[in-house]
Scaffold this motif. Structure first.
Motif, short mmCIF file in Angstrom:
data_model
loop_
_atom_site.label_atom_id
_atom_site.label_comp_id
_atom_site.label_asym_id
_atom_site.label_seq_id
_atom_site.Cartn_x
_atom_site.Cartn_y
_atom_site.Cartn_z
N ARG A 165 0.84 -1.20 0.00
CA ARG A 165 0.00 0.00 0.00
C ARG A 165 0.87 1.25 0.00
NH1 ARG A 165 -5.48 -0.62 1.25
NH2 ARG A 165 -5.55 1.57 1.90
N ALA A 166 1.93 1.25 0.80
CA ALA A 166 2.81 2.42 0.86
C ALA A 166 3.49 2.66 -0.48
CB ALA A 166 3.85 2.22 1.96
N GLN A 167 3.94 1.62 -1.14
CA GLN A 167 4.58 1.78 -2.44
C GLN A 167 3.61 2.33 -3.48
OE1 GLN A 167 5.96 -2.31 -2.68
NE2 GLN A 167 8.11 -1.66 -2.55
N ARG A 168 2.36 1.95 -3.37
CA ARG A 168 1.37 2.43 -4.34
C ARG A 168 1.07 3.92 -4.16
NH1 ARG A 168 -2.98 -2.58 -4.78
NH2 ARG A 168 -1.76 -3.94 -3.44
N GLU A 169 1.41 4.45 -2.99
CA GLU A 169 1.24 5.88 -2.77
C GLU A 169 2.44 6.67 -3.28
OE1 GLU A 169 -1.49 7.32 -1.60
OE2 GLU A 169 -2.47 5.39 -1.27
N SER A 170 3.61 6.05 -3.28
CA SER A 170 4.83 6.80 -3.60
C SER A 170 5.32 6.63 -5.03
CB SER A 170 5.95 6.39 -2.64
OG SER A 170 6.25 5.00 -2.76
N ILE A 171 5.05 5.47 -5.63
CA ILE A 171 5.51 5.23 -6.99
C ILE A 171 4.75 6.13 -7.96
CG2 ILE A 171 3.86 3.38 -7.48
CD1 ILE A 171 6.05 1.95 -9.03
N SER A 172 5.40 6.53 -9.04
CA SER A 172 4.75 7.37 -10.05
C SER A 172 4.80 6.70 -11.40
CB SER A 172 5.45 8.74 -10.15
OG SER A 172 5.30 9.47 -8.95
N SER A 173 3.85 7.06 -12.25
CA SER A 173 3.89 6.60 -13.62
C SER A 173 4.97 7.37 -14.37
CB SER A 173 2.52 6.79 -14.29
OG SER A 173 2.50 6.18 -15.56
N ILE A 174 5.14 7.09 -15.65
CA ILE A 174 6.15 7.76 -16.45
C ILE A 174 5.47 8.45 -17.63
CG2 ILE A 174 8.08 6.28 -15.80
CD1 ILE A 174 7.60 4.69 -18.38
N SER A 175 6.07 9.57 -18.03
CA SER A 175 5.53 10.34 -19.15
C SER A 175 5.97 9.72 -20.48
CB SER A 175 6.00 11.79 -19.07
OG SER A 175 5.59 12.50 -20.22
N MET A 176 5.07 9.75 -21.44
CA MET A 176 5.36 9.24 -22.78
C MET A 176 5.61 10.36 -23.78
SD MET A 176 5.06 5.85 -22.81
CE MET A 176 5.83 5.74 -21.20
N ARG A 177 5.51 11.62 -23.38
CA ARG A 177 5.50 12.69 -24.36
C ARG A 177 6.86 13.34 -24.57
NH1 ARG A 177 2.59 18.14 -21.85
NH2 ARG A 177 4.21 18.61 -20.32
N ARG A 178 7.00 13.91 -25.75
CA ARG A 178 8.16 14.71 -26.14
C ARG A 178 7.63 15.93 -26.89
NH1 ARG A 178 11.32 14.40 -30.89
NH2 ARG A 178 10.26 12.48 -31.54
#
Length: 311
Positions: A165-178
């Motif tokens: 649960r803690a990791q799901r609060e802190s991890i972030s997705s990544i951007s695909m854009r340029r």
């Protein structure tokens, strides 16, 4: 032109990644529900901000599942909760309690996750915001996601489905854009294409929102049946996740669909948007000033939402 119609909203969404206007079929909020509203029948709560009332509900109403209203002005009776972890998915940001939806949405997410798990480097999907336990306006973020038919799927390929649960609060997705969203970056893979395509090919899916560069890339890369591309709609901000929207379920009285996307694959409009990102047109001095959006109060919502809130 698609960019001209949306520039006003774009100024509001560059940081939020979503917009809640109801002005056109291209708008992420969809069109407003034309239904009887709660009005004064809400009593003392009629003029209370709806997001405070619906945001306070931590569990679903004990009713048959039914979406009421439109994507940006409605609620959800009898919501189903997506399990926090499944064989091919994990729900993220659990503290938000937004892993609820109509049963059709839950089923779509599960089936999409199984297809994603077949892609190289993907153990399944990370599922972002869906809806609150009773739908309705959210305390923060989205103006849509109100009737249990929207889901955000992270662009980050899951390497593990055992996050705490803690990791799901802190991890972030990544951007695909340029280039401010005109192009995809090096993190984009054919697997992203195939997963978004799989979502679009589900007949229940009405639209998928993703940043313009991703739509253009998919248009360029697709060599087979292009019919599904009609559902892929460019929208600002959607470069950390893509947003899947279902149509109103068959027989769902009181649920307001969007106008169907325009005919064709939509690639020409996406490429125009790309060109205008790279070479912005001069501002239109005659463009109307954006009107501030008023917070929805309980009285604004469809009449059925009072029962959803009270049960």
């Amino acid at each position: 032109m698609i960019l001209t119609r949306l520039l006003t909203c774009a100024a509001l969404v560059l940081t939020m990644g979503s917009c809640g206007g109801d002005k056109s079929s291209n708008d992420i909020g969809g069109r407003s529900a034309v239904l009887p509203t709660i009005g004064s029948s809400g009593g003392a709560l009629s003029n209370v901000q709806a997001k405070k009332l619906f945001g306070a509900k931590s569990f679903a109403s004990p009713q048959s599942s039914a979406p009421y209203g439109s994507y940006a002005k409605g609620c959800l009776a009898g919501a189903e909760q997506l399990a926090e972890t499944g064989p091919t998915w994990q729900a993220m940001r659990l503290s938000r309690n937004r892993n609820w939806g109509h049963p059709d949405l839950i089923d779509m997410v599960k089936k999409l996750s199984a297809k994603a798990a077949q892609q190289p480097g993907w153990a399944g999907i990370y599922v972002g915001d869906m809806s609150q336990a009773r739908g309705g306006p959210m305390l923060t973020g989205h103006r849509s996601h109100q009737i249990g038919l929207d889901a955000d799927i992270w662009m980050l390929p899951p390497k593990t489905l055992s996050l705490s649960r803690a990791q799901r609060e802190s991890i972030s997705s990544i951007s695909m854009r340029r280039a401010s969203g005109a192009y995809v970056n090096s993190s984009w893979t054919r697997a992203h294409h195939e997963i978004i395509k799989a979502a679009a090919e589900d007949p229940r899916v009405e639209r998928i929102f993703v940043f313009p560069g991703a739509k253009v890339q998919m248009c360029n890369d697709e060599k087979g049946n292009r019919a599904y591309l009609r559902k892929i709609r460019p929208w600002y901000g959607h470069h950390y996740h893509f947003h899947v929207r279902l149509a109103c379920p068959a027989g769902a009285r009181g649920c307001t669909n969007q106008t169907p996307p325009p005919a064709g694959d939509g690639c020409a409009d996406a490429r125009e948007w790309q060109r205008n990102i790279l070479n912005p047109p001069p501002p239109n001095p005659n463009a109307p000033k954006p009107k501030p959006q008023r917070e929805l109060v309980l009285a604004d919502l469809p009449a059925q939402c009072k029962s959803v809130l009270d049960n």
